[in-house]
Scaffold this motif. Structure first.
Motif, PDB file in Angstrom:
ATOM      1  N   HIS A  70       0.787  -1.224   0.000  1.00 49.44           N
ATOM      2  CA  HIS A  70       0.000   0.000   0.000  1.00 49.44           C
ATOM      3  C   HIS A  70       0.828   1.289   0.000  1.00 49.44           C
ATOM      4  CE1 HIS A  70      -2.983  -2.971   1.411  1.00 49.44           C
ATOM      5  NE2 HIS A  70      -3.866  -2.166   0.860  1.00 49.44           N
ATOM      6  N   ALA A  71       1.717   1.423   0.980  1.00 52.95           N
ATOM      7  CA  ALA A  71       2.324   2.730   1.253  1.00 52.95           C
ATOM      8  C   ALA A  71       3.112   3.287   0.074  1.00 52.95           C
ATOM      9  CB  ALA A  71       3.209   2.649   2.498  1.00 52.95           C
ATOM     10  N   ILE A  72       4.059   2.509  -0.461  1.00 54.99           N
ATOM     11  CA  ILE A  72       4.881   3.030  -1.556  1.00 54.99           C
ATOM     12  C   ILE A  72       4.048   3.241  -2.811  1.00 54.99           C
ATOM     13  CG2 ILE A  72       6.820   2.543  -3.100  1.00 54.99           C
ATOM     14  CD1 ILE A  72       7.673   3.442  -0.335  1.00 54.99           C
ATOM     15  N   ASP A  73       3.064   2.379  -3.052  1.00 55.09           N
ATOM     16  CA  ASP A  73       2.171   2.578  -4.198  1.00 55.09           C
ATOM     17  C   ASP A  73       1.453   3.929  -4.094  1.00 55.09           C
ATOM     18  OD1 ASP A  73       2.844   0.254  -5.424  1.00 55.09           O
ATOM     19  OD2 ASP A  73       1.040  -0.847  -4.850  1.00 55.09           O
ATOM     20  N   GLU A  74       0.978   4.246  -2.894  1.00 58.58           N
ATOM     21  CA  GLU A  74       0.267   5.523  -2.710  1.00 58.58           C
ATOM     22  C   GLU A  74       1.209   6.704  -2.885  1.00 58.58           C
ATOM     23  OE1 GLU A  74      -2.416   6.058   0.502  1.00 58.58           O
ATOM     24  OE2 GLU A  74      -3.086   3.968   0.508  1.00 58.58           O
ATOM     25  N   LEU A  75       2.420   6.587  -2.343  1.00 66.37           N
ATOM     26  CA  LEU A  75       3.385   7.678  -2.477  1.00 66.37           C
ATOM     27  C   LEU A  75       3.804   7.857  -3.936  1.00 66.37           C
ATOM     28  CD1 LEU A  75       5.690   7.097   0.644  1.00 66.37           C
ATOM     29  CD2 LEU A  75       3.820   8.738   0.393  1.00 66.37           C
ATOM     30  N   ASN A  76       4.006   6.748  -4.641  1.00 70.77           N
ATOM     31  CA  ASN A  76       4.402   6.851  -6.048  1.00 70.77           C
ATOM     32  C   ASN A  76       3.266   7.379  -6.924  1.00 70.77           C
ATOM     33  OD1 ASN A  76       7.151   6.282  -6.238  1.00 70.77           O
ATOM     34  ND2 ASN A  76       6.818   4.066  -6.203  1.00 70.77           N
ATOM     35  N   PHE A  87       9.914  11.715  -9.582  1.00 70.45           N
ATOM     36  CA  PHE A  87      10.598  11.309  -8.355  1.00 70.45           C
ATOM     37  C   PHE A  87      10.109   9.945  -7.857  1.00 70.45           C
ATOM     38  CE2 PHE A  87      10.013  16.004  -8.232  1.00 70.45           C
ATOM     39  CZ  PHE A  87      11.333  16.357  -8.503  1.00 70.45           C
ATOM     40  N   PRO A  88      10.218   8.898  -8.664  1.00 68.27           N
ATOM     41  CA  PRO A  88       9.757   7.582  -8.208  1.00 68.27           C
ATOM     42  C   PRO A  88      10.627   7.033  -7.079  1.00 68.27           C
ATOM     43  CG  PRO A  88      10.951   7.366 -10.268  1.00 68.27           C
ATOM     44  CD  PRO A  88      10.786   8.842 -10.025  1.00 68.27           C
ATOM     45  N   ILE A  89       9.988   6.368  -6.145  1.00 72.55           N
ATOM     46  CA  ILE A  89      10.695   5.687  -5.062  1.00 72.55           C
ATOM     47  C   ILE A  89      10.899   4.250  -5.526  1.00 72.55           C
ATOM     48  CG2 ILE A  89      10.601   4.990  -2.640  1.00 72.55           C
ATOM     49  CD1 ILE A  89       8.512   7.378  -2.350  1.00 72.55           C
ATOM     50  N   ASN A  90      12.158   3.861  -5.700  1.00 73.88           N
ATOM     51  CA  ASN A  90      12.471   2.582  -6.339  1.00 73.88           C
ATOM     52  C   ASN A  90      12.585   1.450  -5.328  1.00 73.88           C
ATOM     53  OD1 ASN A  90      12.627   3.908  -8.822  1.00 73.88           O
ATOM     54  ND2 ASN A  90      14.816   4.317  -8.583  1.00 73.88           N
ATOM     55  N   ILE A  91      11.667   0.492  -5.441  1.00 75.83           N
ATOM     56  CA  ILE A  91      11.722  -0.730  -4.659  1.00 75.83           C
ATOM     57  C   ILE A  91      11.426  -1.885  -5.601  1.00 75.83           C
ATOM     58  CG2 ILE A  91      10.990   0.430  -2.535  1.00 75.83           C
ATOM     59  CD1 ILE A  91       8.206  -0.806  -2.938  1.00 75.83           C
ATOM     60  N   GLN A 136      17.614   8.847  -3.422  1.00 75.87           N
ATOM     61  CA  GLN A 136      16.450   7.992  -3.189  1.00 75.87           C
ATOM     62  C   GLN A 136      15.847   8.229  -1.803  1.00 75.87           C
ATOM     63  OE1 GLN A 136      14.304   5.482  -4.502  1.00 75.87           O
ATOM     64  NE2 GLN A 136      14.959   6.588  -6.331  1.00 75.87           N
ATOM     65  N   LEU A 137      16.715   8.354  -0.786  1.00 77.15           N
ATOM     66  CA  LEU A 137      16.199   8.641   0.558  1.00 77.15           C
ATOM     67  C   LEU A 137      15.473   9.983   0.582  1.00 77.15           C
ATOM     68  CD1 LEU A 137      18.928   7.488   3.128  1.00 77.15           C
ATOM     69  CD2 LEU A 137      16.720   6.433   2.627  1.00 77.15           C
ATOM     70  N   ALA A 138      16.044  10.972  -0.117  1.00 78.58           N
ATOM     71  CA  ALA A 138      15.410  12.293  -0.164  1.00 78.58           C
ATOM     72  C   ALA A 138      14.028  12.202  -0.801  1.00 78.58           C
ATOM     73  CB  ALA A 138      16.301  13.271  -0.942  1.00 78.58           C
ATOM     74  N   ARG A 139      13.892  11.383  -1.847  1.00 79.19           N
ATOM     75  CA  ARG A 139      12.577  11.202  -2.472  1.00 79.19           C
ATOM     76  C   ARG A 139      11.581  10.581  -1.483  1.00 79.19           C
ATOM     77  NH1 ARG A 139      13.815   8.707  -8.512  1.00 79.19           N
ATOM     78  NH2 ARG A 139      15.116  10.434  -9.258  1.00 79.19           N
ATOM     79  N   LEU A 140      12.011   9.513  -0.817  1.00 84.48           N
ATOM     80  CA  LEU A 140      11.144   8.872   0.175  1.00 84.48           C
ATOM     81  C   LEU A 140      10.695   9.873   1.233  1.00 84.48           C
ATOM     82  CD1 LEU A 140       9.957   6.304   1.618  1.00 84.48           C
ATOM     83  CD2 LEU A 140      12.173   6.163   2.795  1.00 84.48           C
ATOM     84  N   HIS A 141      11.654  10.617   1.776  1.00 90.77           N
ATOM     85  CA  HIS A 141      11.352  11.562   2.844  1.00 90.77           C
ATOM     86  C   HIS A 141      10.469  12.707   2.351  1.00 90.77           C
ATOM     87  CE1 HIS A 141      15.372  10.250   4.911  1.00 90.77           C
ATOM     88  NE2 HIS A 141      14.423   9.332   5.016  1.00 90.77           N
ATOM     89  N   ALA A 142      10.835  13.280   1.216  1.00 91.69           N
ATOM     90  CA  ALA A 142      10.122  14.466   0.725  1.00 91.69           C
ATOM     91  C   ALA A 142       8.711  14.125   0.258  1.00 91.69           C
ATOM     92  CB  ALA A 142      10.917  15.127  -0.402  1.00 91.69           C
ATOM     93  N   CYS A 223       8.776  12.417   8.493  1.00 90.30           N
ATOM     94  CA  CYS A 223       8.517  11.718   7.228  1.00 90.30           C
ATOM     95  C   CYS A 223       8.646  10.218   7.452  1.00 90.30           C
ATOM     96  CB  CYS A 223       9.517  12.177   6.172  1.00 90.30           C
ATOM     97  SG  CYS A 223      11.229  11.869   6.644  1.00 90.30           S
ATOM     98  N   LEU A 224       8.409   9.461   6.407  1.00 87.74           N
ATOM     99  CA  LEU A 224       8.592   8.021   6.472  1.00 87.74           C
ATOM    100  C   LEU A 224      10.081   7.701   6.352  1.00 87.74           C
ATOM    101  CD1 LEU A 224       7.136   5.303   6.663  1.00 87.74           C
ATOM    102  CD2 LEU A 224       7.076   5.241   4.166  1.00 87.74           C
ATOM    103  N   ASN A 225      10.614   7.045   7.361  1.00 80.84           N
ATOM    104  CA  ASN A 225      12.007   6.591   7.365  1.00 80.84           C
ATOM    105  C   ASN A 225      12.078   5.136   6.927  1.00 80.84           C
ATOM    106  OD1 ASN A 225      14.238   8.257   9.519  1.00 80.84           O
ATOM    107  ND2 ASN A 225      12.225   9.061   9.048  1.00 80.84           N
ATOM    108  N   HIS A 226      13.124   4.791   6.209  1.00 76.19           N
ATOM    109  CA  HIS A 226      13.370   3.377   5.913  1.00 76.19           C
ATOM    110  C   HIS A 226      13.654   2.628   7.195  1.00 76.19           C
ATOM    111  CE1 HIS A 226      15.909  -0.130   4.950  1.00 76.19           C
ATOM    112  NE2 HIS A 226      15.170  -0.225   3.859  1.00 76.19           N
TER     113      HIS A 226
END
Length: 422
Positions: A70-76, A87-91, A136-142, A223-226
């Motif tokens: 759910h989470a990364i799909d919603e953020l992407n 700014f895709p979050i790559n997983i 990538q971390l900056a994308r996740l956080h931002a 923000c969301l941290n890894h």
């Protein structure tokens, strides 16, 4: 499913499938029967009832599965709408997952088939790789920071709330790390002055780390941290021979999300710097890396329509420095991965077959034992057993690169004033 040492806490199995796609009715515009290949990694949770119970209590598997489903799909999807997927979050691509009282399984695409790999722990990341990972971390956080303004992430995913119990376990581990460093330095007559500084500063550093975990401090950015952003959880692809204008030479894919949580981005930054860079790289490039992260973060928030005018580089650096005690302890903990004792621990057989009667007994006892085993006394005992062979190896100086890394971390900490405590 991985090289020895890459899978720390889970069983990973690689599955390669070749299938033939056949259409029941062939039309003029239909494809002919053709072969297709699937390459996946299957991640299984521990089958040991006690270990599984610990993971369930600390919500490791629950967090990771929600992150992938759910989470990364919603953020992407959010950044796709706002920035046309800039700014895709790559997983890894999610294929299948299941979390229940009985088991945990996660099926993901095998990124190694696309030439992603994990950098050897002994080498860490080079400067350009570290910059790519920080992007990538900056994308996740931002992205998560901006998304949260109109969508309460912790309300949607309450399991992402930072876990106080887990933080306390970390503190106990850091305390043992301090103890084996002190015992080691006591064998080094030429380091008596440094030893005294460290002994005098120990309680203050541990206390600073504890204080940094307390909720009454409210950072400007959350923000969301890894949660575990170190070398072993960052896959790198060298795109030197590809056209890759947007991301530079290196592409990054972040894996292993069991510790993801909502907090200040400075925790991820301290984790990443501690676990993915060497003291030599930090000495030369730390400010450059943090500035690169800040530029990337600011670019994302600006283009997503939520500028952060009161969070310049000075504010980021102040927040990062507030956690320097935590970062120092993380560096010591990550250095342990260079020891032979730790490598033997993480490369051991995780498929171990249990006697069925013993396994059933553990299942019955786990309900009662897990709360007890998470008590400080028992956690301390378990950590002590794990650290003892590592401490002996450090004191014996049998593993030169392990000892060299520890000494460099201590000298680095002394240089930036970590031990200058009252």
């Amino acid at each position: 499913g991985c090289e020895k040492g890459e899978g720390y806490t889970s069983v990973l199995v690689r599955v390669d499938v070749k299938a033939v796609i056949i259409y029941e009715e062939i039309h003029e515009d239909a494809y002919d029967p053709h072969e297709i290949e699937y390459h996946v990694i299957i991640k299984f949770g521990s089958q040991d009832p006690l270990e599984k119970g610990m993971y369930d209590t600390l919500r490791f598997n629950q967090r990771e599965l929600l992150l992938y489903t759910h989470a990364i799909d919603e953020l992407n999807a959010f950044q796709l709408e706002k920035s046309d997927n800039e700014f895709p979050i790559n997983i890894p691509k999610f294929v299948y997952g299941k979390y229940s009282d009985k088991n945990y399984v996660l099926v993901l695409e095998n990124m190694k088939m696309d030439y992603f790999s994990i950098i050897n722990i002994n080498n860490a990341l080079n400067f350009e790789q570290a910059k790519a990972a920080l992007s990538q971390l900056a994308r996740l956080h931002a992205v998560s920071y901006v998304y949260n303004k109109d969508n309460n992430i912790l309300k949607k995913f309450p399991c992402f709330k930072a876990d106080e119990q887990l933080k306390n376990i970390f503190i106990m581990g850091y305390n043992f790390a301090f103890e084996f460093i002190i015992e080691y330095l006591q064998t080094k007559p030429d380091m008596k002055i440094l030893l005294e500084k460290i002994k005098n500063a120990k309680s203050s550093i541990i206390n600073d780390c504890k204080e940094s975990f307390k909720e009454q401090y409210i950072p400007y950015i959350t923000c969301l941290n890894h949660g575990d952003s170190w070398n072993n959880n960052i896959m790198v692809k060298d795109c030197a021979n590809e056209r890759n204008d947007n991301d530079g030479r290196y592409k990054i894919c972040v894996i292993d999300w069991q510790l993801c949580h909502w907090d200040t981005p400075a925790y991820d930054l301290q984790n990443f710097i501690a676990g993915s860079t060497t003291p030599d790289l930090r000495s030369e490039h730390l400010d450059n890396l943090l500035q690169h992260y800040h530029v990337c973060f600011t670019e994302v928030t600006n283009k997503l329509g939520s500028p952060t005018p009161n969070w310049g580089y000075e504010q980021l650096k102040k927040e990062y420095d507030r956690l320097n005690a935590y970062g120092f302890l993380k560096k010591i903990m990550f250095s342990v991965n260079l020891s032979d004792a730790q490598k033997e621990l993480v490369t051991g057989d995780k498929h171990g077959t249990l006697n069925p009667c013993l396994n059933n007994g553990k299942k019955i006892l786990s309900t009662f034992l897990i709360p007890v085993l998470l008590k400080p006394f028992f956690v301390n005992a378990q950590i002590s057993i794990l650290f003892d062979p590592i401490k002996k190896e450090l004191i014996s100086e049998k593993t030169s690169h392990f000892n060299e890394r520890v000494i460099k971390i201590l000298l680095e900490a002394e240089k930036i004033g970590i031990f200058e405590r009252k």
